[in-house]
Design an enzyme around this catalytic site. Structure first.
Site, PDB file in Angstrom:
ATOM      1  N   HIS A   1      -2.148 -11.657   1.088  1.00  9.86           N
ATOM      2  CA  HIS A   1      -2.034 -11.456   2.534  1.00  9.86           C
ATOM      3  C   HIS A   1      -2.498 -12.701   3.284  1.00  9.86           C
ATOM      4  O   HIS A   1      -3.364 -13.440   2.812  1.00  9.86           O
ATOM      5  CB  HIS A   1      -2.891 -10.264   2.973  1.00  9.86           C
ATOM      6  CG  HIS A   1      -2.376  -8.949   2.485  1.00  9.86           C
ATOM      7  ND1 HIS A   1      -2.697  -8.446   1.250  1.00  9.86           N
ATOM      8  CD2 HIS A   1      -1.551  -8.041   3.072  1.00  9.86           C
ATOM      9  CE1 HIS A   1      -2.096  -7.284   1.086  1.00  9.86           C
ATOM     10  NE2 HIS A   1      -1.390  -7.001   2.174  1.00  9.86           N
TER      11      HIS A   1
ATOM     12  N   ASN B   1      -0.555   5.794   8.400  1.00  6.40           N
ATOM     13  CA  ASN B   1      -1.468   6.280   9.450  1.00  6.40           C
ATOM     14  C   ASN B   1      -0.786   6.066  10.793  1.00  6.40           C
ATOM     15  O   ASN B   1       0.071   5.193  10.917  1.00  6.40           O
ATOM     16  CB  ASN B   1      -2.794   5.507   9.420  1.00  6.40           C
ATOM     17  CG  ASN B   1      -2.598   4.007   9.568  1.00  6.40           C
ATOM     18  OD1 ASN B   1      -2.350   3.306   8.572  1.00  6.40           O
ATOM     19  ND2 ASN B   1      -2.679   3.505  10.787  1.00  6.40           N
TER      20      ASN B   1
ATOM     21  N   GLU C   1      -5.637  -2.883  14.651  1.00  9.21           N
ATOM     22  CA  GLU C   1      -5.495  -3.239  16.064  1.00  9.21           C
ATOM     23  C   GLU C   1      -6.433  -2.394  16.928  1.00  9.21           C
ATOM     24  O   GLU C   1      -6.828  -1.292  16.568  1.00  9.21           O
ATOM     25  CB  GLU C   1      -4.060  -2.962  16.553  1.00  9.21           C
ATOM     26  CG  GLU C   1      -3.012  -3.785  15.878  1.00  9.21           C
ATOM     27  CD  GLU C   1      -2.796  -3.412  14.429  1.00  9.21           C
ATOM     28  OE1 GLU C   1      -2.896  -2.205  14.097  1.00  9.21           O
ATOM     29  OE2 GLU C   1      -2.558  -4.323  13.617  1.00  9.21           O
TER      30      GLU C   1
ATOM     31  N   SER D   1       1.627  -7.734   6.850  1.00 13.85           N
ATOM     32  CA  SER D   1       2.376  -8.446   5.798  1.00 13.85           C
ATOM     33  C   SER D   1       3.845  -8.568   6.189  1.00 13.85           C
ATOM     34  O   SER D   1       4.199  -8.444   7.350  1.00 13.85           O
ATOM     35  CB  SER D   1       2.251  -7.684   4.471  1.00 13.85           C
ATOM     36  OG  SER D   1       2.932  -6.456   4.534  1.00 13.85           O
TER      37      SER D   1
ATOM     38  N   SER E   1       0.837  -1.205   0.000  1.00 13.59           N
ATOM     39  CA  SER E   1       0.000   0.000   0.000  1.00 13.59           C
ATOM     40  C   SER E   1       0.865   1.246   0.000  1.00 13.59           C
ATOM     41  O   SER E   1       1.749   1.408   0.841  1.00 13.59           O
ATOM     42  CB  SER E   1      -0.893   0.024   1.243  1.00 13.59           C
ATOM     43  OG  SER E   1      -1.839  -1.014   1.182  1.00 13.59           O
TER      44      SER E   1
ATOM     45  N   HIS F   1      -4.260  -1.910  -5.406  1.00 15.18           N
ATOM     46  CA  HIS F   1      -3.153  -2.800  -5.772  1.00 15.18           C
ATOM     47  C   HIS F   1      -3.413  -3.320  -7.189  1.00 15.18           C
ATOM     48  O   HIS F   1      -4.548  -3.551  -7.576  1.00 15.18           O
ATOM     49  CB  HIS F   1      -3.060  -3.991  -4.817  1.00 15.18           C
ATOM     50  CG  HIS F   1      -2.592  -3.634  -3.444  1.00 15.18           C
ATOM     51  ND1 HIS F   1      -1.569  -4.300  -2.813  1.00 15.18           N
ATOM     52  CD2 HIS F   1      -2.992  -2.685  -2.595  1.00 15.18           C
ATOM     53  CE1 HIS F   1      -1.376  -3.769  -1.621  1.00 15.18           C
ATOM     54  NE2 HIS F   1      -2.232  -2.789  -1.455  1.00 15.18           N
TER      55      HIS F   1
END
Ligand code: 8IG
Length: 277
Positions: A99, A240, A198, A217, A43, A75
């Protein structure tokens, strides 16, 4: 059944045979039987291939044994053979990766790495977009991966094969990247399973155990690369701040925006490093 139809998820299939089949198709479609460096574009890294050099061939993932179409927006579901400047060397650039969270198994996740080895590569550059734990690393900051913590509870290595992961991210390549960009930050990448981001508590755990970056990844791929004897360069793009580090909610749109804003710096960095390998 022909060899090119062997199924990676079938336990009786040798994943290295499928990688050899994939490399044969790549050689046929690109017209060269040897690539020197492989790159996996995560990304935010999509535009960087153009800065490495001219694209000489593009191959649809769907035509290559063991590969799949892209699962992530932004992607590309293809791979390219790119001239590395005017060095005469070739880069094999994967526009997407499989992934772990896609549920195709670890073999599918590391198939690109094994194919790169079978295609003749001696080095693999693994890039990704990730969350940053350091509040000073604004979205758009590239960070060199010094080491990783694999929280997937899986390994790409099958059987009693005790591979040493000391200096997994090749020190010589990290030195080279810092020569190109002396301000480059360095950190420890923590791979979570995903695909959810998370919780803030998990981000704090990642920090306590020594992490600087959180993503979905790279670690499993790096392990497979070491098993294959490849040198590994890992670079993350902080797209981020990780959950709870800032008061902003996380979104994939933010990820794509940060990638676009940082494309220039990241592309130049990668192109310069690959040109000097
Ligand atoms: I882009 O904040 C991207 N990928 N696990 N956490 C995890 N993966 C990510 C994140 C993030 N941002």
């Amino acid at each position: 059944m022909t060899s090119s139809h062997r199924d990676l998820s079938d336990p009786s299939t040798d994943p290295f045979d499928v990688a050899a089949d994939a490399a044969a198709v790549i050689a046929e479609r690109t017209g060269v039987d040897h690539h020197d460096v492989a790159l996996v574009l995560g990304s935010g890294w999509g535009q960087t291939a153009d800065l490495i050099g001219e694209t000489l061939a593009t191959v649809d993932n769907a035509d290559v044994p063991g590969f799949h179409k892209a699962a992530v927006a932004g992607h590309s579901g293809s791979m390219r053979s790119v001239a590395i400047g005017d060095t005469g060397r070739r880069a094999l650039v994967f526009g997407t990766r499989t992934h772990f969270y896609e549920g195709r198994g670890v073999r599918a996740v590391v198939h690109g790495v094994r194919t790169a080895k079978a295609a003749g590569c001696s080095t693999i550059v693994l890039t990704n977009g990730c969350g940053g734990l350091n509040p000073d690393w604004a979205p758009g900051t590239p960070v060199l991966i010094r080491d990783h913590i694999n929280l997937t509870a899986h390994s790409p290595i099958e059987g009693a094969n005790f591979v040493d992961l000391t200096d997994l991210y090749t020190p010589r390549l990290r030195d080279l990247a810092r020569e190109v960009d002396p301000d480059l930050e360095e950190g420890v990448y923590v791979q979570f399973r995903g695909p959810h981001y998370e919780t803030p508590a998990e981000v704090q755990m990642a920090k306590v155990i020594g992490g600087d970056l959180v993503g979905m990844s790279t670690s499993l791929e790096a392990i497979a690369a070491r098993q294959a004897g490849l040198d590994v360069l890992g670079i993350s793009l902080v797209t981020n701040l990780a959950a709870g580090i800032s008061d902003q909610p996380l979104s994939h749109a933010e990820v794509l925006e940060a990638g676009e804003a940082a494309a220039e710096r990241c592309g130049r960095l990668l192109a310069a490093v690959v040109g000097r390998l």
